[in-house]
Scaffold this active site. Structure first.
Site, mmCIF file in Angstrom:
data_model
loop_
_atom_site.group_PDB
_atom_site.id
_atom_site.type_symbol
_atom_site.label_atom_id
_atom_site.label_comp_id
_atom_site.label_asym_id
_atom_site.label_seq_id
_atom_site.Cartn_x
_atom_site.Cartn_y
_atom_site.Cartn_z
ATOM 1 N N ASN A 11 -5.601 12.485 -0.147
ATOM 2 C CA ASN A 11 -5.039 11.684 0.622
ATOM 3 C C ASN A 11 -5.947 10.686 1.651
ATOM 4 O O ASN A 11 -7.411 11.188 1.669
ATOM 5 C CB ASN A 11 -4.053 12.577 1.232
ATOM 6 C CG ASN A 11 -2.825 11.844 2.100
ATOM 7 O OD1 ASN A 11 -2.386 10.917 1.337
ATOM 8 N ND2 ASN A 11 -2.817 12.089 3.212
ATOM 9 N N LYS A 12 -5.365 9.901 2.317
ATOM 10 C CA LYS A 12 -6.108 9.371 3.425
ATOM 11 C C LYS A 12 -7.160 9.870 4.288
ATOM 12 O O LYS A 12 -6.919 11.051 4.556
ATOM 13 C CB LYS A 12 -5.042 8.535 4.470
ATOM 14 C CG LYS A 12 -5.475 7.650 5.372
ATOM 15 C CD LYS A 12 -6.369 6.568 5.205
ATOM 16 C CE LYS A 12 -5.631 5.662 4.059
ATOM 17 N NZ LYS A 12 -6.710 4.830 3.095
ATOM 18 N N ARG A 22 0.846 -1.209 0.030
ATOM 19 C CA ARG A 22 0.135 0.093 -0.024
ATOM 20 C C ARG A 22 1.144 1.429 -0.197
ATOM 21 O O ARG A 22 2.133 0.997 0.141
ATOM 22 C CB ARG A 22 -0.655 -0.037 1.348
ATOM 23 C CG ARG A 22 -0.198 -0.433 2.452
ATOM 24 C CD ARG A 22 -0.796 0.380 3.676
ATOM 25 N NE ARG A 22 -0.555 1.843 3.663
ATOM 26 C CZ ARG A 22 0.413 2.549 3.725
ATOM 27 N NH1 ARG A 22 1.850 1.819 4.152
ATOM 28 N NH2 ARG A 22 0.393 3.713 3.763
ATOM 29 N N GLY A 23 0.135 2.442 -0.258
ATOM 30 C CA GLY A 23 0.999 3.876 -0.294
ATOM 31 C C GLY A 23 1.189 4.027 -1.572
ATOM 32 O O GLY A 23 1.481 2.874 -2.692
ATOM 33 N N ALA A 24 0.837 5.367 -2.089
ATOM 34 C CA ALA A 24 0.576 5.425 -3.387
ATOM 35 C C ALA A 24 1.849 5.120 -4.364
ATOM 36 O O ALA A 24 2.042 4.383 -5.434
ATOM 37 C CB ALA A 24 0.333 6.865 -3.836
ATOM 38 N N ARG A 32 -7.005 -0.376 -7.232
ATOM 39 C CA ARG A 32 -7.447 0.593 -6.488
ATOM 40 C C ARG A 32 -7.664 1.995 -7.110
ATOM 41 O O ARG A 32 -6.602 2.285 -8.267
ATOM 42 C CB ARG A 32 -6.426 0.985 -5.349
ATOM 43 C CG ARG A 32 -6.169 -0.086 -4.299
ATOM 44 C CD ARG A 32 -5.600 0.245 -3.239
ATOM 45 N NE ARG A 32 -6.219 1.094 -2.295
ATOM 46 C CZ ARG A 32 -5.433 1.795 -1.167
ATOM 47 N NH1 ARG A 32 -4.195 1.579 -0.951
ATOM 48 N NH2 ARG A 32 -6.360 2.447 -0.246
ATOM 49 N N GLN A 78 -3.057 2.862 9.952
ATOM 50 C CA GLN A 78 -1.595 2.928 9.278
ATOM 51 C C GLN A 78 -0.806 3.799 10.133
ATOM 52 O O GLN A 78 0.554 3.485 10.000
ATOM 53 C CB GLN A 78 -1.786 3.479 7.760
ATOM 54 C CG GLN A 78 -2.254 2.685 6.792
ATOM 55 C CD GLN A 78 -3.944 2.833 6.576
ATOM 56 O OE1 GLN A 78 -4.468 3.227 7.537
ATOM 57 N NE2 GLN A 78 -4.465 2.424 5.496
ATOM 58 N N ASP A 83 -2.126 11.020 -2.591
ATOM 59 C CA ASP A 83 -2.347 9.891 -3.531
ATOM 60 C C ASP A 83 -2.781 10.392 -4.926
ATOM 61 O O ASP A 83 -2.848 9.589 -5.871
ATOM 62 C CB ASP A 83 -3.626 9.199 -3.034
ATOM 63 C CG ASP A 83 -3.205 8.028 -1.953
ATOM 64 O OD1 ASP A 83 -3.113 8.673 -0.734
ATOM 65 O OD2 ASP A 83 -3.008 6.818 -2.119
#
Ligand code: MRU
Length: 351
Positions: free
Chosen positions: A244-245, A45-47, A86, A193, A234
């Protein structure tokens, strides 16, 4: 530094981030479908990290025993599958598009050459990601020298990229230079996270920090304990709006209300020049159970349902600066301004 992925002759070995910090376990992904599934379930995970994982996933689509025509057909199907894993982080579609357009991939005359071209392009992308992370860390640390308190959200370190990270890499670089800001990390509901991953990375690096529940961030800012908020991204639109998150937008609103600068650290692969503004960003909706349950146990009343967007959008007007590999950028005349010497971010197509 933690290694989130390693390309091996038989597949892509990833660290399963869903098990951290309790267990450090790797999984071997041997097909594009395996990679897409690992991306969807946030094992990787993570862009920036999902972009590089998808790039290696494309190489896995090509079986040297197949004819070139069959291999090309499977590669195209893999590209669609991986891009759809995603929707919000543009790095994923960007990485797939970039590999598919690579001249050595386009001109391969046999299947083995095609696979090798994809492997080389994925490895180059991974190396760029590392280099860009190091450059962002340096630019960000130059900018934030002297801050006494810094707050971050989600996980944006070595686990979220194939290099040192984005926002968390800036915090780590400040410490490496001898700065000692108080570091605060939002826990980042619902998948934690911040509490699971950022806290793990900071602990491994010996960096003192405090984890807070997301709902405490506004109150922390009200105490005057924070001189800067820094997050990753992201997707960043042409006008500077940032996906973003989930929780980032609320944090940006609070930072603005308390006159605390709000910075976004992201490589050029996160900028999407094809989208004019944040209204156009596809926002991933995730399973309700991520909210209704905690550590695998139902906590919400039976019968409750949940709204679970994985990301939100912060207006560009709230961002004090974008820390990128080429320096700190700003919005002027309604657009993120890139230095004249580069072409600016490329456009990615949607799945
Ligand atoms: O759902 P996740 O864990 O992939 O979300 C990650 C984030 O939102 C990060 O802040 C973003 O990808 C930037 S990572 C360097």
């Amino acid at each position: 530094m933690l290694k989130v992925m390693d390309y091996e002759p038989t597949g892509l070995r990833i660290l399963d981030q869903t098990l951290l910090p309790g267990r450090t376990q790797t999984v071997l992904l041997s097909s594009p479908a395996d990679v897409a599934r690992a991306i969807s379930r946030l094992a990787v995970r993570g862009a920036p990290a999902i972009g590089v994982a998808a790039a290696y996933g494309l190489a896995l689509a090509v079986d040297p025993r197949h004819s070139l025509r069959v291999a090309q057909r499977r590669l195209l199907a893999a590209a669609h599958l991986l891009k759809a894993a995603r929707p919000t982080a543009v790095n994923l579609a960007w990485a797939v598009d970039r590999l598919m357009a690579e001249p050595s991939v386009q001109s391969a005359t046999d299947t083995l050459a095609l696979r090798r071209a994809l492997e080389r392009a994925a490895a180059a992308m991974e190396a760029d990601d590392r280099r860009f992370g190091e450059a962002m860390a340096a630019h960000g640390a130059d900018l934030l020298t002297g801050v006494r308190g810094i707050l971050t959200h989600c996980n944006t370190g070595a686990l979220a990229t194939t290099g040192p990270g984005t926002a968390l890499a800036v915090i780590m670089e400040l410490w490496r230079r001898g700065e000692r800001p108080a570091v605060y990390a939002d826990e980042t509901r619902p998948l934690l996270q911040g509490a699971r991953l950022t806290s793990f990375e900071l602990t491994e690096a010996g960096i003192a920090h405090q984890v807070l529940v997301d709902g405490a961030a506004a109150w922390l800012l009200a105490q005057g304990a924070v001189d800067a908020v820094i997050v990753g991204a992201d997707r960043i639109c042409k006008n500077g709006d940032v996906a973003n998150k989930i929780g980032t937008y609320g944090l940006a609103l609070s930072a603005r209300a308390h006159h605390v600068p709000f910075y976004v650290a992201a490589p050029s692969s996160t900028f999407d020049a094809s989208l004019a503004d944040g209204n156009l960003i596809p926002i991933e909706q995730r399973d309700q159970n991520e909210v209704l349950s905690f550590a695998g146990r139902r906590v919400a009343a039976s019968g409750a349902s949940a709204w679970n967007p994985a990301f939100d959008v912060t207006p560009g007007a709230f961002v004090a600066g974008y820390i990128t590999e080429v320096g700190v950028l700003h919005v002027e005349n309604g657009m993120v301004q890139w230095p004249q010497t580069r072409t600016g971010p490329r456009e990615a197509t949607q799945p």
